[in-house]
Design an enzyme around this catalytic site. Structure first.
Site, PDB file in Angstrom:
ATOM      1  N   LYS A  62     -57.546  42.850 -47.408  1.00 24.03           N
ATOM      2  CA  LYS A  62     -58.785  43.340 -48.007  1.00 24.03           C
ATOM      3  C   LYS A  62     -59.978  43.024 -47.097  1.00 24.03           C
ATOM      4  CE  LYS A  62     -61.574  42.720 -52.156  1.00 24.03           C
ATOM      5  NZ  LYS A  62     -61.640  42.183 -53.519  1.00 24.03           N
ATOM      6  N   GLU A 112     -53.889  34.050 -41.470  1.00 21.58           N
ATOM      7  CA  GLU A 112     -52.428  34.259 -41.438  1.00 21.58           C
ATOM      8  C   GLU A 112     -52.115  35.695 -41.049  1.00 21.58           C
ATOM      9  OE1 GLU A 112     -54.071  32.794 -43.905  1.00 21.58           O
ATOM     10  OE2 GLU A 112     -52.941  31.119 -44.771  1.00 21.58           O
ATOM     11  N   GLY A 171     -57.892  41.125 -54.899  1.00 17.78           N
ATOM     12  CA  GLY A 171     -56.642  41.068 -54.123  1.00 17.78           C
ATOM     13  C   GLY A 171     -55.401  41.104 -55.004  1.00 17.78           C
ATOM     14  N   ARG A 172     -55.352  40.230 -55.999  1.00 20.66           N
ATOM     15  CA  ARG A 172     -54.133  40.138 -56.820  1.00 20.66           C
ATOM     16  C   ARG A 172     -54.011  41.292 -57.818  1.00 20.66           C
ATOM     17  NH1 ARG A 172     -57.658  36.231 -57.443  1.00 20.66           N
ATOM     18  NH2 ARG A 172     -58.687  35.788 -59.419  1.00 20.66           N
ATOM     19  N   GLU A 217     -54.150  31.967 -60.335  1.00 19.84           N
ATOM     20  CA  GLU A 217     -55.341  32.172 -59.504  1.00 19.84           C
ATOM     21  C   GLU A 217     -56.483  32.743 -60.350  1.00 19.84           C
ATOM     22  OE1 GLU A 217     -55.246  34.814 -55.990  1.00 19.84           O
ATOM     23  OE2 GLU A 217     -55.727  33.065 -54.801  1.00 19.84           O
ATOM     24  N   HIS A 266     -28.627  27.806 -65.209  1.00 18.24           N
ATOM     25  CA  HIS A 266     -27.809  26.764 -64.595  1.00 18.24           C
ATOM     26  C   HIS A 266     -28.666  25.783 -63.819  1.00 18.24           C
ATOM     27  CE1 HIS A 266     -24.020  28.907 -65.555  1.00 18.24           C
ATOM     28  NE2 HIS A 266     -24.870  29.929 -65.584  1.00 18.24           N
ATOM     29  N   LYS A 310     -58.701  25.793 -46.776  1.00 16.40           N
ATOM     30  CA  LYS A 310     -58.884  26.643 -45.590  1.00 16.40           C
ATOM     31  C   LYS A 310     -59.931  26.019 -44.673  1.00 16.40           C
ATOM     32  CE  LYS A 310     -58.536  31.224 -47.712  1.00 16.40           C
ATOM     33  NZ  LYS A 310     -59.312  32.443 -47.944  1.00 16.40           N
TER      34      LYS A 310
HETATM   35  C1  G6Q Z   1     -56.118  37.440 -54.492  1.00 13.01           C
HETATM   36  C2  G6Q Z   1     -56.711  36.566 -53.516  1.00 13.01           C
HETATM   37  C3  G6Q Z   1     -55.859  36.292 -52.298  1.00 13.01           C
HETATM   38  C4  G6Q Z   1     -55.938  37.361 -51.238  1.00 13.01           C
HETATM   39  C5  G6Q Z   1     -55.365  36.806 -49.945  1.00 13.01           C
HETATM   40  C6  G6Q Z   1     -55.357  37.808 -48.835  1.00 13.01           C
HETATM   41  O1  G6Q Z   1     -56.684  37.829 -55.479  1.00 13.01           O
HETATM   42  O2  G6Q Z   1     -57.965  37.019 -53.182  1.00 13.01           O
HETATM   43  O3  G6Q Z   1     -54.511  36.061 -52.613  1.00 13.01           O
HETATM   44  O4  G6Q Z   1     -55.268  38.502 -51.636  1.00 13.01           O
HETATM   45  O5  G6Q Z   1     -56.084  35.681 -49.568  1.00 13.01           O
HETATM   46  O6  G6Q Z   1     -56.646  38.251 -48.570  1.00 13.01           O
HETATM   47  P1  G6Q Z   1     -56.917  39.498 -47.690  1.00 13.01           P
HETATM   48  O7  G6Q Z   1     -56.280  40.673 -48.349  1.00 13.01           O
HETATM   49  O8  G6Q Z   1     -58.392  39.633 -47.584  1.00 13.01           O
HETATM   50  O9  G6Q Z   1     -56.256  39.234 -46.357  1.00 13.01           O
END
Ligand code: G6Q
Length: 548
Positions: free
Chosen positions: A208, A214, A268-269, A354, A385, A513
């Site tokens: 996003k 990462e 994002g989520r 989250e 199990h 972070k």
């Molecule tokens: C979700 C969070 C988080 C996000 C990641 C990746 O709601 O905001 O999980 O999706 O940190 O972020 P980017 O898509 O910006 O790389």
């Protein structure tokens, strides 16, 4: 005016009193007393059935829970979300993931613009591109069909696509393979790349913000891997981006033409319903992706229009609040009895934890009540199990959501009937339990000596009265999956609304972070700081000594 101080909330007080009187009530007695209990507490939406009758409540409690929801203006808050109010108050953003799955002729206005125009354009672009890749019209640099799609993303840009690609594996195009690189641990990229052919691999960089360390590190590694094999010119045929950040995408070297856009009103989520779902559309076809959206939209409409008393996400949320805030049980388990849903618990873990793992309310006060619970889970029957021991005999109960399709995608022999009997048996066992005297008489029947009976009977007993919901589907196809995910999204929304927290930011992931950027140069030997605690300092030292 809302009343967020629980000591002043009538419904809250009422529920506290009800819990005191009700805590010893056995669910099996409630079933005895009311032969219609199961029917009364079952709801249906298309091929989805929620049986919530095996929960520790009666009509009076339910009524008080609905009072609580109304006291907290749940319906108005829900409408605010759908009507594009900026309910993500800390980031001043509207929350419109529901628009991604709304019919294209809807009118959803934000800042004087109908957001559906851009959404529909991106979906059309996704349809064309996914068809082109699937049918070989968009080829790799050397003219070969792209057969391996690698999604590079993390968190919300990974968990949804990964979970859904797995959930819909049965619909995956033959010869098309999906891979996911999320972790900064080089092992993830190494293990994915080692078996791939650059000529037939498409990378989707999903971010996003396009600033996530990462994802950008993994994307750079993959870019180098591709360029080493095919040269710089190959990039435009092997890399696309999903983002809100055009500038950063082109800075990275991906042509904005190859970018699929989304917007800051999609968290994002909550983003799998748009561009972030590109790998799903390529894997299972746009038609199935569209079915996913339609299933979710049906749940949106249900959530928006059904009275609270018949509203599936609302009821699941209120029962969660009942346990979390009145029984002090701050955890729950989600157990899909479907191998294809094996990643659902980790997807929901992010969605719930989250969104609602917060301690400051929307008015800026530290809350004085429990908010989001811990969610865990795994696929049945495997988990029977492992951690089910604790669910049955641990010292505190854990509410469970069982999810199961009546029909499997792979009806082999008696497998699915055995699976179905197991899921139904687990919810029955959790509720019914086994008394010490029942255990003793079973032991006697099995021919055990009286000494053994005495010794074993308590170990073999189960307190029971442990609650669960059962979500039964006819079959879990794309449509049903859309319903299911949207159901949990709205459940989380309702709880956040009642707790008066912002379910749409995630500031809690920032501190770690921040500190990592300080520690990195120290590990690299570029700088040294004493500004850590003793433990961190000595761990940095130890790490460096191993890496010498
Ligand atoms: C979700 C969070 C988080 C996000 C990641 C990746 O709601 O905001 O999980 O999706 O940190 O972020 P980017 O898509 O910006 O790389």
């Amino acid at each position: 005016m809302f009343c967020f101080n629980n000591s002043q909330s009538k419904a809250w007080k009422k529920l506290q009193n009800l819990q005191k009187h009700f805590k010893k009530t056995e669910m099996s007695e409630l079933f005895e007393k009311d032969k219609d209990r199961a029917k009364k507490y079952t709801l249906e939406l298309s091929d989805l059935t929620l049986d919530y009758s095996k929960n520790r409540f009666d009509d009076e409690i339910l009524k008080a829970l609905f009072e609580l929801a109304r006291e907290r203006n749940l319906e108005e808050k829900r409408d605010d979300m759908f009507n594009a109010k900026r309910i993500n108050t800390t980031e001043h953003r509207a929350v419109l993931h529901t628009a991604l799955r709304a019919p294209s002729d809807s009118k959803i206005m934000l800042d004087g613009q109908n957001v559906m125009k851009d959404i529909t354009a991106v979906l059309a672009k996704m349809k064309k591109f996914s068809d082109d890749v699937r049918y070989g019209n968009f080829k790799g640099y050397t003219g070969k069909k792209l057969t391996d799609i690698v999604n590079i993303g993390i968190g919300g840009s990974d968990l949804g696509p990964k979970m859904i690609c797995e959930a819909l594996k049965k619909y995956q195009m033959k010869g098309m393979h999906c891979h996911f690189i999320s972790n900064i641990d080089g092992t993830n990229a190494y293990e994915v790349l080692k078996d791939l052919n650059p000529e037939t691999t498409l990378f989707i960089v999903a971010s996003k913000t396009f600033t996530t360390i990462e994802t950008l590190t993994n994307a750079k590694t993959c870019r180098k891997w591709l360029i080493d094999a095919l040269g710089e010119h190959a990039v435009s045929k092997h890399f696309v981006a999903l983002s809100t950040n055009k500038e950063k995408v082109s800075e990275f070297g991906i042509d904005p033409e190859n970018m699929f856009e989304f917007w800051d009103f999609v968290g994002g989520r909550y983003s799998v319903w748009g561009a972030i779902g590109l790998i799903i559309a390529i894997s299972v076809g746009y038609e199935n992706f569209e079915k996913l959206l339609k299933g979710a939209h049906e749940m949106d409409e249900h959530f928006k229009t059904a009275p609270l008393e018949q509203n599936i996400p609302v009821i699941m949320a209120l029962l969660g609040i009942w346990y979390n805030n009145f029984f002090d049980i701050h955890r729950y388990a989600v157990i899909p009895y479907d191998e294809y849903l094996q990643y659902l618990p980790s997807y929901l873990q992010q969605l719930d934890m989250e969104s609602n793992g917060k301690s400051v309310d929307k008015d800026g006060h530290f809350v004085k009540y429990a908010t989001g619970p811990v969610l865990f889970g795994g696929a049945g029957t495997n988990v029977q199990h492992s951690f089910f021991q604790l669910l049955h005999q641990g010292t505190e109960f854990v509410p469970v959501d069982f999810i199961v399709p009546a029909i499997s995608h792979n009806e082999i022999g008696a497998h699915h009937e055995i699976l179905l009997s197991n899921v139904l048996a687990q919810s029955e066992a959790l509720m019914r339990g086994k008394t010490v005297s029942e255990a003793a008489s079973e032991l006697r029947k099995a021919g055990k000596s009286e000494d053994e009976v005495e010794f074993l009977k308590k170990y073999k007993s189960f307190t029971g009265n442990r609650p669960s919901n059962t979500l039964l589907f006819k079959k879990i196809d794309a449509y049903a999956l859309g319903q299911l995910i949207a159901l949990y999204e709205h459940k989380v929304f309702v709880q956040g609304a009642i707790w008066n927290i912002n379910s749409f930011d995630q500031m809690g992931v920032e501190l770690g972070k921040q500190l990592a950027t300080n520690i990195l140069p120290e590990i690299q030997g570029k700088s040294f700081s004493q500004s850590h605690d003793g433990s961190t300092l000595s761990l940095i030292k130890k790490v460096k000594s191993f890496r010498k």
